[in-house]
Design an enzyme around this catalytic site. Sequence first.
Site, PDB file in Angstrom:
ATOM      1  N   HIS A  44      -1.780  -5.828   3.084  1.00  0.00           N
ATOM      2  CA  HIS A  44      -2.310  -4.504   2.759  1.00  0.00           C
ATOM      3  C   HIS A  44      -3.792  -4.471   3.155  1.00  0.00           C
ATOM      4  CE1 HIS A  44       1.241  -3.835   0.344  1.00  0.00           C
ATOM      5  NE2 HIS A  44       0.800  -2.667  -0.080  1.00  0.00           N
ATOM      6  N   GLU A  55      -6.352   0.817   2.498  1.00  0.00           N
ATOM      7  CA  GLU A  55      -5.753   1.760   1.545  1.00  0.00           C
ATOM      8  C   GLU A  55      -6.803   2.086   0.477  1.00  0.00           C
ATOM      9  OE1 GLU A  55      -3.006   0.018  -1.246  1.00  0.00           O
ATOM     10  OE2 GLU A  55      -1.982   1.904  -1.654  1.00  0.00           O
ATOM     11  N   ASP A 107       6.605   2.849   0.131  1.00  0.00           N
ATOM     12  CA  ASP A 107       5.749   2.037  -0.732  1.00  0.00           C
ATOM     13  C   ASP A 107       6.408   1.711  -2.082  1.00  0.00           C
ATOM     14  OD1 ASP A 107       3.496   0.526  -1.009  1.00  0.00           O
ATOM     15  OD2 ASP A 107       2.112   2.167  -1.399  1.00  0.00           O
TER      16      ASP A 107
HETATM   17  N1  ADE Z   1       1.884  -3.156  -4.810  1.00  0.00           N
HETATM   18  C1  ADE Z   1       2.768  -2.170  -4.968  1.00  0.00           C
HETATM   19  N2  ADE Z   1       2.327  -1.036  -4.381  1.00  0.00           N
HETATM   20  C2  ADE Z   1       1.112  -1.321  -3.853  1.00  0.00           C
HETATM   21  C3  ADE Z   1       0.151  -0.572  -3.114  1.00  0.00           C
HETATM   22  N3  ADE Z   1       0.325   0.705  -2.805  1.00  0.00           N
HETATM   23  N4  ADE Z   1      -0.987  -1.199  -2.744  1.00  0.00           N
HETATM   24  C4  ADE Z   1      -1.179  -2.494  -3.059  1.00  0.00           C
HETATM   25  N5  ADE Z   1      -0.307  -3.240  -3.731  1.00  0.00           N
HETATM   26  C5  ADE Z   1       0.841  -2.667  -4.121  1.00  0.00           C
HETATM   27 ZN    ZN Z   2       2.310  -1.269  -0.566  1.00  0.00          ZN
END
Ligand code: ADE
Ligand code: ZN
Length: 355
Positions: free
Chosen positions: A203, A206, A284
Amino acid sequence: MPTVTLTNFPKAELHVHLEGTISPEMAKKLAKKNKIKLPDDLFTEDGKGYRWDSDGTAAGNLVGFLKAYDKVAGLIKSAKDYRDITYDYLKRCAAEGSIYEELIISADHGASVGLSYKEMVDGIAEGVSKARKETGIEARLLSACVRHYGPEKAVEVARQTASYPHELVTAFHMAGDENAHSVEDFVPAFEIAKTAGLAISAHAGEAAGPESIRDVKEKLGCKRYGHMVRIVEDTAFMKEMEKFGAVPEVCVSSNLELNVFKDYADHPLRRLFDAGFKVTLGSDDPPFFKTSIGREYQIAKEKFHFTSEELLRLTRNAIDAAFVDEPTREKLLNKIGDYQLNLLSNKRALRNKRR
Ligand code: ADE
Ligand code: ZN
């Protein structure tokens, strides 16, 4: 000739967290079966969605959401529960036309309810095989560390993953709070995973901006990124990453629900696609964000004006970037090819009818 609809349209998803697929209905079933009292503040008033603390910022909302996520994940108690949630989700995806799913799984969440990594993976694998047998859907698993649980736990997850090689577990991933710890701290965990022959992704972009993406690229060497949408804050870096062939796993509903962007008009899905990125779609944590993979395709069509060819390109991008063996990739690409031929002959038939 079968009609072409958005439901039978071939879809693929590279970004979904297994515990995040548990519907409120399934959560209530698990709580009853496992004799767990559900927290009063977990569900929305109508009982159909989840609630979490939100402070209005992307970073703060992610932290609030992750706490609610952990409460739901804590309802799983056995390998059979893992099998059931996996099967339940994949069946739902197949019904929406998904041909391929990559599920992000978490040994830390399994361990928190007393399950070994092997028990968890074996339970999930049973769910995959049952769904595959019934629907033809294909799936792979990404074993994830959770960034805010810290680098030591990440090393432990990487070790467990490496010491139980499984044909469905094809990658190591980092989820969790992007603002916790530094990327550098996770290099040892990723080194273990790479040495074991696993693909990698994480990730980034975000809850934090382009610097966070750059860190993941430079320190971990990822090509695939969970989200990556905040790359638009740095246009020079955006060009560099497009040339590099970085693959963004874009989750529009998640981004809006967590206030990464305020609305569809503000969201860069179309911008990233038009800039040449091999964009893919993900849901997600679908019930948390009132969505599904089918709905994400619908949103791309209706809110971002993706044509059928462009939607098909999203699926092709996902299969091209999937952490899967080559014969399986070829099989999946053939499914897209068959559909495309169908699409073309339907168009031709329509033209001929008009003449
Ligand atoms: N774990 C579950 N959803 C997530 C997200 N959107 N960002 C980071 N970790 C996560
Ligand atoms: Zn995620």
